[in-house]
Design a protein around this motif. Structure first.
Motif, PDB file in Angstrom:
ATOM      1  N   ILE A 125       0.892  -1.147   0.047  1.00  0.00           N
ATOM      2  CA  ILE A 125       0.086   0.053  -0.050  1.00  0.00           C
ATOM      3  C   ILE A 125       1.079   1.097  -0.082  1.00  0.00           C
ATOM      4  N   VAL A 126       0.975   2.084  -1.292  1.00  0.00           N
ATOM      5  CA  VAL A 126       1.754   3.175  -1.175  1.00  0.00           C
ATOM      6  C   VAL A 126       1.143   4.303  -1.200  1.00  0.00           C
ATOM      7  N   VAL A 127       1.522   5.235  -0.366  1.00  0.00           N
ATOM      8  CA  VAL A 127       1.034   6.418  -0.296  1.00  0.00           C
ATOM      9  C   VAL A 127       1.396   7.470  -1.310  1.00  0.00           C
ATOM     10  N   ILE A 128       0.541   8.157  -1.994  1.00  0.00           N
ATOM     11  CA  ILE A 128       1.102   9.311  -2.969  1.00  0.00           C
ATOM     12  C   ILE A 128       0.593  10.745  -2.788  1.00  0.00           C
ATOM     13  N   ARG A 129       1.142  11.457  -3.213  1.00  0.00           N
ATOM     14  CA  ARG A 129       0.705  13.017  -3.166  1.00  0.00           C
ATOM     15  C   ARG A 129       0.803  13.468  -4.469  1.00  0.00           C
ATOM     16  N   ARG A 130      -0.200  14.104  -5.159  1.00  0.00           N
ATOM     17  CA  ARG A 130      -0.258  14.800  -6.420  1.00  0.00           C
ATOM     18  C   ARG A 130      -0.801  16.289  -6.131  1.00  0.00           C
ATOM     19  N   GLU A 131      -0.118  17.384  -6.389  1.00  0.00           N
ATOM     20  CA  GLU A 131      -0.799  18.719  -6.375  1.00  0.00           C
ATOM     21  C   GLU A 131      -1.465  18.902  -5.017  1.00  0.00           C
ATOM     22  N   GLY A 132      -0.887  18.435  -4.036  1.00  0.00           N
ATOM     23  CA  GLY A 132      -1.499  18.726  -2.482  1.00  0.00           C
ATOM     24  C   GLY A 132      -2.353  17.717  -2.090  1.00  0.00           C
ATOM     25  N   GLU A 133      -2.870  16.748  -2.932  1.00  0.00           N
ATOM     26  CA  GLU A 133      -4.015  15.932  -2.899  1.00  0.00           C
ATOM     27  C   GLU A 133      -3.428  14.656  -2.309  1.00  0.00           C
ATOM     28  N   TRP A 134      -3.620  13.745  -1.415  1.00  0.00           N
ATOM     29  CA  TRP A 134      -3.065  12.580  -0.784  1.00  0.00           C
ATOM     30  C   TRP A 134      -3.924  11.443  -1.298  1.00  0.00           C
ATOM     31  N   GLY A 135      -3.331  10.392  -1.732  1.00  0.00           N
ATOM     32  CA  GLY A 135      -3.902   9.054  -2.100  1.00  0.00           C
ATOM     33  C   GLY A 135      -3.078   7.829  -1.788  1.00  0.00           C
ATOM     34  N   VAL A 136      -3.495   6.804  -1.981  1.00  0.00           N
ATOM     35  CA  VAL A 136      -3.120   5.462  -1.808  1.00  0.00           C
ATOM     36  C   VAL A 136      -3.131   4.664  -3.024  1.00  0.00           C
ATOM     37  N   ARG A 137      -2.199   3.977  -3.336  1.00  0.00           N
ATOM     38  CA  ARG A 137      -2.281   2.972  -4.211  1.00  0.00           C
ATOM     39  C   ARG A 137      -2.006   1.475  -3.704  1.00  0.00           C
ATOM     40  N   VAL A 138      -2.561   0.513  -4.446  1.00  0.00           N
ATOM     41  CA  VAL A 138      -2.636  -0.807  -4.096  1.00  0.00           C
ATOM     42  C   VAL A 138      -2.014  -1.753  -5.028  1.00  0.00           C
ATOM     43  N   TYR A 139      -0.842  -2.675  -4.852  1.00  0.00           N
ATOM     44  CA  TYR A 139      -0.061  -3.301  -5.586  1.00  0.00           C
ATOM     45  C   TYR A 139      -0.385  -4.792  -5.114  1.00  0.00           C
ATOM     46  N   ASP A 140      -0.757  -5.561  -5.981  1.00  0.00           N
ATOM     47  CA  ASP A 140      -1.157  -6.835  -5.909  1.00  0.00           C
ATOM     48  C   ASP A 140      -0.322  -7.836  -6.833  1.00  0.00           C
ATOM     49  N   PRO A 141       0.561  -8.728  -6.144  1.00  0.00           N
ATOM     50  CA  PRO A 141       1.306  -9.348  -7.374  1.00  0.00           C
ATOM     51  C   PRO A 141       0.537 -10.504  -8.218  1.00  0.00           C
ATOM     52  N   ASP A 142      -0.717 -10.835  -7.640  1.00  0.00           N
ATOM     53  CA  ASP A 142      -1.521 -11.616  -7.905  1.00  0.00           C
ATOM     54  C   ASP A 142      -2.653 -10.975  -9.009  1.00  0.00           C
ATOM     55  N   SER A 143      -2.253  -9.835  -9.468  1.00  0.00           N
ATOM     56  CA  SER A 143      -3.402  -8.876 -10.073  1.00  0.00           C
ATOM     57  C   SER A 143      -3.580  -9.784 -11.696  1.00  0.00           C
ATOM     58  N   GLU A 144      -4.914  -9.542 -12.107  1.00  0.00           N
ATOM     59  CA  GLU A 144      -5.101 -10.088 -13.373  1.00  0.00           C
ATOM     60  C   GLU A 144      -4.068  -9.709 -14.424  1.00  0.00           C
ATOM     61  N   ALA A 145      -3.789  -8.341 -14.469  1.00  0.00           N
ATOM     62  CA  ALA A 145      -3.021  -7.775 -15.737  1.00  0.00           C
ATOM     63  C   ALA A 145      -1.551  -8.710 -15.620  1.00  0.00           C
ATOM     64  N   ARG A 146      -0.996  -8.837 -14.284  1.00  0.00           N
ATOM     65  CA  ARG A 146       0.170  -9.478 -14.082  1.00  0.00           C
ATOM     66  C   ARG A 146       0.134 -10.927 -14.680  1.00  0.00           C
ATOM     67  N   ARG A 147      -1.229 -11.432 -14.291  1.00  0.00           N
ATOM     68  CA  ARG A 147      -1.238 -13.100 -14.700  1.00  0.00           C
ATOM     69  C   ARG A 147      -1.393 -13.267 -16.191  1.00  0.00           C
ATOM     70  N   ALA A 148      -2.088 -12.192 -16.888  1.00  0.00           N
ATOM     71  CA  ALA A 148      -2.476 -12.111 -18.182  1.00  0.00           C
ATOM     72  C   ALA A 148      -1.138 -11.787 -19.146  1.00  0.00           C
ATOM     73  N   HIS A 149      -0.258 -11.009 -18.557  1.00  0.00           N
ATOM     74  CA  HIS A 149       0.782 -10.454 -19.210  1.00  0.00           C
ATOM     75  C   HIS A 149       1.806 -11.462 -20.266  1.00  0.00           C
ATOM     76  N   THR A 150       1.816 -11.031 -21.409  1.00  0.00           N
ATOM     77  CA  THR A 150       2.523 -12.058 -22.297  1.00  0.00           C
ATOM     78  C   THR A 150       3.795 -11.330 -22.602  1.00  0.00           C
ATOM     79  N   GLY A 151       4.177 -10.042 -22.317  1.00  0.00           N
ATOM     80  CA  GLY A 151       5.342  -9.365 -23.082  1.00  0.00           C
ATOM     81  C   GLY A 151       5.008  -7.895 -23.774  1.00  0.00           C
ATOM     82  N   VAL A 152       6.189  -7.242 -23.876  1.00  0.00           N
ATOM     83  CA  VAL A 152       5.940  -5.900 -24.495  1.00  0.00           C
ATOM     84  C   VAL A 152       6.637  -6.165 -25.927  1.00  0.00           C
TER      85      VAL A 152
END
Length: 271
Positions: free
Chosen positions: A102-129
């Motif tokens: 859980i990552v705390v971020i700040r943009r132009e004075g506004e606070w937020g949080v980001r969630v990183y999940d190693p079991d995300s659907e995007a990571r499981r479906a990824h086949t490369g760049v």
């Protein structure tokens, strides 16, 4: 001196392999499953994020109970804490819950949080760049022209909101007999340059826009512009990033058929 120093093709392949590893890492951009602004959560509860949150002038305040199963700096945590923005890799975020970071971020004075999940659907479906192999025609002599003072322009972001983009000068380079210019940001810590740009392939054979990080110009402003190292922006990997779109004037009139182009999974469905 390594062989790669004398072989730009090999150096590019090494760069591409490092990028591929970083993208697919457990807490790389594919793992991002949500960005939440505390101002949008007046009750203090954020979907899929443990604890009770509120924004303050000094940081993001978290109250956690034993049921939240939070860990702070690697240790079980309950009670209250005031968190500043995380500056490092999401893998080393101060706050975690199970496998989530859980990552705390700040943009132009506004606070937020980001969630990183190693079991995300995007990571499981990824086949490369998809990336175009090294082409010396896209290695160009450039020069950096700093502005007399920094500028900030409002640009649309990937989440539909407009935010300020700080710009420190222009990157000028030739291509096929014409001179081209990109407005660039300057890292205040090391002086390295960064551009967000579009080109004639955007939305067709490449993602709609890309990033370029050419490095640090020399004392006279000279710098190599290697379009072979054009990068997909984070929002190409997860919808929850808020990447800025190119500022006015940063869409090149030619095809940058080089560098990272799009996700391989996009080949079947289009951009």
């Amino acid at each position: 001196m390594s062989d790669d120093a004398d072989d730009p093709h090999a150096a590019w392949r090494e760069w591409h392999e490092r990028r591929a590893a970083a993208v697919s890492a457990p807490y790389g951009p594919l793992a991002l499953t949500g960005t939440f602004w505390l101002a949008d959560c007046p009750e203090g509860r954020i979907p899929a994020v443990p604890g009770h949150w509120r924004a303050t002038e000094a940081g993001a305040a978290l109250t956690a109970t034993p049921e939240d199963s939070c860990r702070l700096d690697g240790e079980p945590f309950t009670g209250e804490v005031l968190l500043d923005a995380d500056e490092g890799s999401p893998a080393h975020a101060r706050l975690s819950a199970g496998e989530l970071r859980i990552v705390v971020i700040r943009r132009e004075g506004e606070w937020g949080v980001r969630v990183y999940d190693p079991d995300s659907e995007a990571r499981r479906a990824h086949t490369g760049v998809e990336a175009t192999p090294y082409d010396p025609a896209f290695v160009l002599p450039g020069r950096f022209r700093p502005y007399a003072e920094d500028r900030s322009v409002q640009v649309a972001n990937a989440d539909g909101r407009a935010r300020g983009l700080d710009l420190g000068g222009e990157l000028v380079f030739p291509f096929r007999g014409a001179e081209h210019t990109l407005q660039v940001a300057v890292d205040p810590d090391d002086g390295s340059l960064w551009a967000v740009f579009g080109d004639a392939t955007g939305g067709h054979s490449s993602y709609r826009f890309r990033f370029l990080k050419p490095g640090i110009p020399d004392a006279r402003g000279a710098i190599t512009v290697d379009l072979n190292r054009s990068l997909l922006p984070p929002c190409a990997f997860a919808d929850h990033f808020i990447c800025p779109f190119p500022p006015p004037g940063n869409t090149l009139p030619f095809e940058v058929a080089a560098g990272e182009r799009r996700l391989k999974a996009a080949l079947a469905t289009g951009i």
